[in-house]
Scaffold this motif. Sequence first.
Motif, PDB file in Angstrom:
ATOM      1  N   ALA A  26      35.745  43.006  28.458  1.00 19.73           N
ATOM      2  CA  ALA A  26      35.006  44.109  29.075  1.00 19.73           C
ATOM      3  C   ALA A  26      35.660  44.483  30.402  1.00 19.73           C
ATOM      4  O   ALA A  26      35.921  43.624  31.234  1.00 19.73           O
ATOM      5  CB  ALA A  26      33.555  43.697  29.308  1.00 19.73           C
ATOM      6  N   ALA A  27      35.939  45.774  30.571  1.00 14.31           N
ATOM      7  CA  ALA A  27      36.457  46.287  31.834  1.00 14.31           C
ATOM      8  C   ALA A  27      35.245  46.646  32.691  1.00 14.31           C
ATOM      9  O   ALA A  27      34.459  47.514  32.329  1.00 14.31           O
ATOM     10  CB  ALA A  27      37.339  47.509  31.600  1.00 14.31           C
ATOM     11  N   ILE A  28      35.088  45.930  33.803  1.00 12.32           N
ATOM     12  CA  ILE A  28      33.890  46.039  34.651  1.00 12.32           C
ATOM     13  C   ILE A  28      34.260  46.708  35.964  1.00 12.32           C
ATOM     14  O   ILE A  28      35.288  46.393  36.557  1.00 12.32           O
ATOM     15  CB  ILE A  28      33.325  44.637  34.948  1.00 12.32           C
ATOM     16  CG1 ILE A  28      33.036  43.899  33.664  1.00 12.32           C
ATOM     17  CG2 ILE A  28      32.090  44.712  35.829  1.00 12.32           C
ATOM     18  CD1 ILE A  28      32.922  42.402  33.858  1.00 12.32           C
ATOM     19  N   THR A  29      33.401  47.599  36.431  1.00 11.31           N
ATOM     20  CA  THR A  29      33.604  48.191  37.741  1.00 11.31           C
ATOM     21  C   THR A  29      32.355  47.983  38.590  1.00 11.31           C
ATOM     22  O   THR A  29      31.247  47.869  38.078  1.00 11.31           O
ATOM     23  CB  THR A  29      33.976  49.689  37.663  1.00 11.31           C
ATOM     24  OG1 THR A  29      34.380  50.145  38.953  1.00 11.31           O
ATOM     25  CG2 THR A  29      32.816  50.535  37.166  1.00 11.31           C
ATOM     26  N   GLY A  45      32.057  46.558  51.488  1.00 15.80           N
ATOM     27  CA  GLY A  45      32.651  45.862  50.360  1.00 15.80           C
ATOM     28  C   GLY A  45      33.772  46.665  49.748  1.00 15.80           C
ATOM     29  O   GLY A  45      34.090  47.776  50.166  1.00 15.80           O
ATOM     30  N   GLU A  46      34.387  46.076  48.742  1.00 16.43           N
ATOM     31  CA  GLU A  46      35.538  46.691  48.113  1.00 16.43           C
ATOM     32  C   GLU A  46      35.235  47.001  46.655  1.00 16.43           C
ATOM     33  O   GLU A  46      34.645  46.191  45.940  1.00 16.43           O
ATOM     34  CB  GLU A  46      36.720  45.732  48.201  1.00 16.43           C
ATOM     35  CG  GLU A  46      38.000  46.294  47.710  1.00 16.43           C
ATOM     36  CD  GLU A  46      39.188  45.381  47.998  1.00 16.43           C
ATOM     37  OE1 GLU A  46      40.307  45.849  47.884  1.00 16.43           O
ATOM     38  OE2 GLU A  46      38.969  44.194  48.317  1.00 16.43           O
ATOM     39  N   GLU A  47      35.643  48.177  46.207  1.00 12.50           N
ATOM     40  CA  GLU A  47      35.476  48.531  44.811  1.00 12.50           C
ATOM     41  C   GLU A  47      36.424  47.703  43.964  1.00 12.50           C
ATOM     42  O   GLU A  47      37.512  47.343  44.410  1.00 12.50           O
ATOM     43  CB  GLU A  47      35.772  50.015  44.586  1.00 12.50           C
ATOM     44  CG  GLU A  47      34.682  50.928  45.085  1.00 12.50           C
ATOM     45  CD  GLU A  47      34.960  52.358  44.690  1.00 12.50           C
ATOM     46  OE1 GLU A  47      34.404  52.802  43.664  1.00 12.50           O
ATOM     47  OE2 GLU A  47      35.730  53.001  45.413  1.00 12.50           O
ATOM     48  N   PHE A  48      36.011  47.390  42.739  1.00 13.28           N
ATOM     49  CA  PHE A  48      36.878  46.651  41.826  1.00 13.28           C
ATOM     50  C   PHE A  48      36.743  47.205  40.421  1.00 13.28           C
ATOM     51  O   PHE A  48      35.767  47.859  40.078  1.00 13.28           O
ATOM     52  CB  PHE A  48      36.564  45.148  41.838  1.00 13.28           C
ATOM     53  CG  PHE A  48      35.199  44.822  41.290  1.00 13.28           C
ATOM     54  CD1 PHE A  48      35.006  44.663  39.921  1.00 13.28           C
ATOM     55  CD2 PHE A  48      34.115  44.664  42.140  1.00 13.28           C
ATOM     56  CE1 PHE A  48      33.747  44.357  39.410  1.00 13.28           C
ATOM     57  CE2 PHE A  48      32.862  44.360  41.634  1.00 13.28           C
ATOM     58  CZ  PHE A  48      32.678  44.215  40.267  1.00 13.28           C
ATOM     59  N   TRP A  49      37.749  46.924  39.635  1.00 13.36           N
ATOM     60  CA  TRP A  49      37.756  47.205  38.200  1.00 13.36           C
ATOM     61  C   TRP A  49      38.574  46.093  37.584  1.00 13.36           C
ATOM     62  O   TRP A  49      39.767  45.951  37.871  1.00 13.36           O
ATOM     63  CB  TRP A  49      38.389  48.571  37.941  1.00 13.36           C
ATOM     64  CG  TRP A  49      38.208  49.111  36.557  1.00 13.36           C
ATOM     65  CD1 TRP A  49      37.149  48.945  35.716  1.00 13.36           C
ATOM     66  CD2 TRP A  49      39.130  49.953  35.860  1.00 13.36           C
ATOM     67  NE1 TRP A  49      37.349  49.625  34.544  1.00 13.36           N
ATOM     68  CE2 TRP A  49      38.567  50.263  34.605  1.00 13.36           C
ATOM     69  CE3 TRP A  49      40.386  50.472  36.167  1.00 13.36           C
ATOM     70  CZ2 TRP A  49      39.196  51.056  33.664  1.00 13.36           C
ATOM     71  CZ3 TRP A  49      41.008  51.271  35.222  1.00 13.36           C
ATOM     72  CH2 TRP A  49      40.424  51.564  33.997  1.00 13.36           C
ATOM     73  N   LEU A  50      37.949  45.240  36.790  1.00  9.58           N
ATOM     74  CA  LEU A  50      38.627  44.067  36.239  1.00  9.58           C
ATOM     75  C   LEU A  50      38.156  43.770  34.835  1.00  9.58           C
ATOM     76  O   LEU A  50      37.148  44.312  34.385  1.00  9.58           O
ATOM     77  CB  LEU A  50      38.427  42.850  37.148  1.00  9.58           C
ATOM     78  CG  LEU A  50      36.989  42.405  37.466  1.00  9.58           C
ATOM     79  CD1 LEU A  50      36.472  41.459  36.405  1.00  9.58           C
ATOM     80  CD2 LEU A  50      36.951  41.738  38.808  1.00  9.58           C
ATOM     81  N   VAL A  51      38.887  42.914  34.163  1.00  8.62           N
ATOM     82  CA  VAL A  51      38.573  42.542  32.779  1.00  8.62           C
ATOM     83  C   VAL A  51      37.986  41.140  32.739  1.00  8.62           C
ATOM     84  O   VAL A  51      38.513  40.228  33.370  1.00  8.62           O
ATOM     85  CB  VAL A  51      39.840  42.607  31.897  1.00  8.62           C
ATOM     86  CG1 VAL A  51      39.542  42.095  30.491  1.00  8.62           C
ATOM     87  CG2 VAL A  51      40.383  44.022  31.853  1.00  8.62           C
ATOM     88  N   ARG A  52      36.883  40.976  31.990  1.00 10.18           N
ATOM     89  CA  ARG A  52      36.241  39.674  31.800  1.00 10.18           C
ATOM     90  C   ARG A  52      35.909  39.488  30.330  1.00 10.18           C
ATOM     91  O   ARG A  52      35.533  40.445  29.663  1.00 10.18           O
ATOM     92  CB  ARG A  52      34.903  39.609  32.568  1.00 10.18           C
ATOM     93  CG  ARG A  52      34.930  39.691  34.057  1.00 10.18           C
ATOM     94  CD  ARG A  52      35.131  38.377  34.764  1.00 10.18           C
ATOM     95  NE  ARG A  52      34.551  37.209  34.155  1.00 10.18           N
ATOM     96  CZ  ARG A  52      33.474  36.572  34.610  1.00 10.18           C
ATOM     97  NH1 ARG A  52      32.833  36.993  35.672  1.00 10.18           N
ATOM     98  NH2 ARG A  52      33.049  35.485  34.007  1.00 10.18           N
ATOM     99  N   PRO A  53      35.979  38.261  29.830  1.00 17.58           N
ATOM    100  CA  PRO A  53      35.490  38.025  28.465  1.00 17.58           C
ATOM    101  C   PRO A  53      33.964  38.019  28.484  1.00 17.58           C
ATOM    102  O   PRO A  53      33.345  37.432  29.388  1.00 17.58           O
ATOM    103  CB  PRO A  53      36.050  36.648  28.118  1.00 17.58           C
ATOM    104  CG  PRO A  53      36.283  35.978  29.436  1.00 17.58           C
ATOM    105  CD  PRO A  53      36.567  37.065  30.427  1.00 17.58           C
TER     106      PRO A  53
END
Length: 128
Positions: A26-29, A45-53
């Motif tokens: 899942a690509a989470i933002t 805070g800082e924006e993020f977009w990352l992949v998690r199982p």
Amino acid sequence: MTNLNTVVTWVDARERLPWDGAPVAAAITGRYPVKSANESGSELGEEFWLVRPMYFTTRHLSEEDGAEHRDCFVDSDGVVRLPYGHDSDETVTHWAELPTLPGGVTHGVLGEGVPSALQNAWGARSAG
């Protein structure tokens, strides 16, 4: 030799959701730390977009507060994330089915089948 490469196809979570119980990437933002504002009202805070199982489920009861969530993604820590566009601090923008185990056609092997599945995967790699 078994091909141990895989192709990932990302699906926009606004357009389609996986099947109930599907293990996914899942690509989470969101923003870390979670939404907070300073005195001027701008977000910290800082924006993020990352992949998690994660896995997708059509119905999840939160162990933390007993809340019921529908059509959501859940990670190994029990954190629930909703598809993008829903009211949530962190949302799933895209998802992809996880690949099967190396050299296999399933996402999991349990018990007595593990040693032979591992041997098949290692044999497939070394056969090239």
